[in-house]
Motif scaffolding. Structure first.
Motif, PDB file in Angstrom:
ATOM      1  N   ASP A 142       0.843  -1.194   0.000  1.00  0.00           N
ATOM      2  CA  ASP A 142       0.000   0.000   0.000  1.00  0.00           C
ATOM      3  C   ASP A 142       0.882   1.249   0.000  1.00  0.00           C
ATOM      4  O   ASP A 142       1.165   1.844   1.029  1.00  0.00           O
ATOM      5  N   GLU A 144       0.345   4.246  -1.025  1.00  0.00           N
ATOM      6  CA  GLU A 144      -0.282   5.507  -0.646  1.00  0.00           C
ATOM      7  C   GLU A 144      -0.263   5.739   0.864  1.00  0.00           C
ATOM      8  O   GLU A 144      -0.417   6.870   1.313  1.00  0.00           O
ATOM      9  N   GLU A 145      -0.076   4.681   1.637  1.00  0.00           N
ATOM     10  CA  GLU A 145      -0.028   4.838   3.094  1.00  0.00           C
ATOM     11  C   GLU A 145       1.339   5.304   3.588  1.00  0.00           C
ATOM     12  O   GLU A 145       1.457   5.801   4.708  1.00  0.00           O
ATOM     13  N   ASN A 147       3.953   7.011   1.457  1.00  0.00           N
ATOM     14  CA  ASN A 147       4.742   7.855   0.543  1.00  0.00           C
ATOM     15  C   ASN A 147       4.762   9.329   0.921  1.00  0.00           C
ATOM     16  O   ASN A 147       4.973  10.195   0.068  1.00  0.00           O
ATOM     17  N   TYR A 148       4.569   9.656   2.211  1.00  0.00           N
ATOM     18  CA  TYR A 148       4.561  11.059   2.606  1.00  0.00           C
ATOM     19  C   TYR A 148       4.905  11.188   4.098  1.00  0.00           C
ATOM     20  O   TYR A 148       4.870  10.217   4.857  1.00  0.00           O
ATOM     21  N   LYS A 157       5.369  14.695  -0.186  1.00  0.00           N
ATOM     22  CA  LYS A 157       4.905  13.469  -0.824  1.00  0.00           C
ATOM     23  C   LYS A 157       5.864  13.007  -1.910  1.00  0.00           C
ATOM     24  O   LYS A 157       6.389  13.810  -2.677  1.00  0.00           O
ATOM     25  N   ASN A 159       6.115  10.972  -5.250  1.00  0.00           N
ATOM     26  CA  ASN A 159       5.378  10.432  -6.382  1.00  0.00           C
ATOM     27  C   ASN A 159       6.304   9.503  -7.157  1.00  0.00           C
ATOM     28  O   ASN A 159       7.193   9.951  -7.876  1.00  0.00           O
ATOM     29  N   ARG A 164       3.558   3.053  -9.814  1.00  0.00           N
ATOM     30  CA  ARG A 164       2.328   3.103 -10.600  1.00  0.00           C
ATOM     31  C   ARG A 164       2.313   2.069 -11.721  1.00  0.00           C
ATOM     32  O   ARG A 164       1.272   1.696 -12.231  1.00  0.00           O
TER      33      ARG A 164
END
Length: 538
Positions: A142, A144-145, A147-148, A157, A159, A164
């Motif tokens: 995961d 998105e959990e 990456n910041y 963040k 990217n 992706r």
């Protein structure tokens, strides 16, 4: 350093299940093994020593040695490697995702809890050794959990284009592209010796290591290696082979689904929220390109949404030849950890302990010792200046943890020169209507509904008057309201616990090594209270 504490229940941030666990409520005793007290660890040592496969130690130390080959090994870490060869050595483990630049503050609190508990147990049971372990969640996918991170109210963040393109484990992700985050971070953190240290830490971790696993190991080792912290990436064939019998049970017997479903149902009947719902097969298939669920249909095994499948015999062969490709999900990862580590205790947050409590009967079915569960330390870090502001506003520590509208309403009522509490008027009104109810009973009972409707209407009217008066007083006391909101917003960013939002760098740039030292000195892992630590004036 000044420290204070309040009970976890007074913070209003912890679930009923965790509060009942801390108070040792009898009804949930079946969902854990032993409560985390110093005395109970002696029995845990005996049980783990009897049930742990001691032959795993050789592979464990070999894997750790290989993983540290490119890193500075602090003397205590090297000593702990050697100690792990002995059947007199046990681990105290915490786990965490590979959050960018450690993520929220509680990353530190987890590790400090493991280090301090290891020290405390050594003092109590000197004939044994206790090694703090950070289990890196390298197999999670995961992105998105993780990456910041948040600094000064800003979100930094990452990217990552590579991610992706696929959906594989985050641990193997290339750190390419993090130079952009580094530039933004450097500009935000400013200058000075402590800021330069943080910039160098970020640079060496992410710009001089090829993947996220090595970058995270570098940071954790830099911050806690001197305390003997051992950092493990369990995604290794030599370790996974020891878990293969349990993977086989999962694939063909579906033991975890049967056992954890029953536990989840029991917890639900006790009115606790179920943290994780098990699948029939709680395994992923993992390679350099994917991490995707394994499912069974009509006696054949498939990788979800991919053109990969096996018969039963083919699956057994794949498991034997490539055990590292079988990745446990959140329900199986605890069992994997306890199979390969001589572990006594798992330290986690409230959500983590909640799903561990779904697993006790599963561990029993697999005949693996269930660890002691310990709620990690929680803390609020503040400055002397902030504490002085709080006291001038006459806000107690308990009030500080209220929802902001509740806090403001309470303080406005206290400092207002008029009484905004209409409770006496409401009580008087209820008494008056009681007489009307009695009168209706004696004359015409059909009149009771009309009396009730009028009572509700008038009570509602008093409530509306009370709300309007409170709103008017807030406008009149605007300056006080703003100061109350400001101090709470400083200490509870995004109206949440500081430890769940703020990155450690925000405090390290002010206090440097004193931050880590203060946490190690003041956070007692067996003290079931929320700590407030006060640093010198900024």
């Amino acid at each position: 350093m000044p420290t204070e504490s309040i009970s976890y229940s007074e913070t209003n941030y912890f679930s009923p299940l965790i509060l009942d666990y801390l108070s040792r409520k009898k009804e949930i005793g079946e969902f854990y093994n032993r409560y985390p007290s110093v005395e109970n660890f002696r029995e845990q040592i005996s049980e783990k020593a009897e049930n742990y496969n001691q032959s795993i130690r050789k592979d464990l130390v070999e894997v750790l040695s290989d993983q540290y080959r490119q890193f500075e090994i602090h003397s205590l870490v090297e000593q702990n490697f050697n100690k792990l060869r002995s059947d007199k050595t046990f681990t105290i483990t915490t786990g965490h995702q590979l959050n960018l630049f450690t993520g929220p503050l509680y990353f530190l609190y987890k590790i400090v809890s493991a280090i301090n508990l290891s020290k405390k147990l050594k003092e109590t049971w000197p004939e044994f050794n206790f090694v703090p372990v950070y289990w890196m969640a390298t197999e999670d996918h995961d992105f998105e959990e993780i990456n910041y991170f948040n600094l000064h109210g800003k979100k930094f963040k990452w990217n990552n284009a590579d991610y992706r393109a696929g959906n594989t484990a985050v641990g193997i992700l290339s750190t390419e592209g993090l130079d952009e985050v580094f530039d933004l971070f450097s500009a935000e953190i400013g200058g000075g010796e402590k800021a330069d240290y943080l910039k160098n830490l970020f640079k060496k971790a992410y710009l001089e290591h090829k993947n996220l696993t090595d970058a995270t190991r570098y940071i954790a080792n830099e911050l806690f290696g001197k305390e003997g912290l051992v950092i493990l990436d369990a995604q290794d064939k030599r370790l996974k082979k020891h878990f293969s019998p349990y993977v086989k049970n999962e694939l063909f017997e579906k033991i975890s689904h049967r056992e954890t479903s029953e536990s989840a149902e029991k917890l639900s009947k006790l009115d606790y929220n179920v943290q994780v719902n098990p699948r029939e097969i709680n395994l992923f298939y993992l390679n350099s390109e994917i991490r995707e669920r394994i499912i069974e249909h009509d006696g054949r095994f498939y990788v979800h949404e991919h053109d990969i499948s096996w018969s039963k015999d083919e699956m057994l062969k794949e498991l034997e030849e490539n055990p590292q490709r079988f990745s446990p999900n959140v329900m199986l990862r605890p069992l994997y950890e306890e199979v390969i580590l001589p572990n006594l205790c798992y330290i986690g947050g409230g959500g983590e302990l909640a799903y561990w409590m779904e697993l006790k009967s599963y561990f029993d079915a697999e005949k693996v010792t269930f660890p002691i569960l310990l709620l990690r330390n929680s803390a609020l870090l503040q400055t002397e200046k902030q504490d002085e502001k709080r006291q001038k506003l006459n806000i107690s520590l308990q009030e500080l943890f209220l929802k902001q509208h509740e806090l403001i309403n309470r303080k406005v009522r206290q400092i207002s020169n008029i009484d905004i509490d209409f409770s006496p008027q409401k009580q008087h009104l209820v008494k008056q209507f009681q007489h009307l109810y009695e009168l209706a009973e004696k004359t015409d009972k059909s009149f009771l509904g009309t009396v009730k409707a009028q009572e509700v209407k008038q009570l509602k009217g008093l409530e509306n008057l009370e709300k309007r008066l409170l709103k008017a007083q807030k406008r009149k006391l605007k300056d006080e309201v703003q100061r109350i909101a400001k101090i709470q917003n400083e200490l509870f960013p995004n109206r949440s616990l500081q430890e769940r939002q703020t990155n450690f760098s925000e405090f390290y740039v002010e206090y440097g090594k004193e931050l880590i030292s203060a946490l190690l000195e003041n956070l007692d892992p067996l003290e079931s209270n929320f700590k407030i630590l006060t640093f010198g004036k900024d």
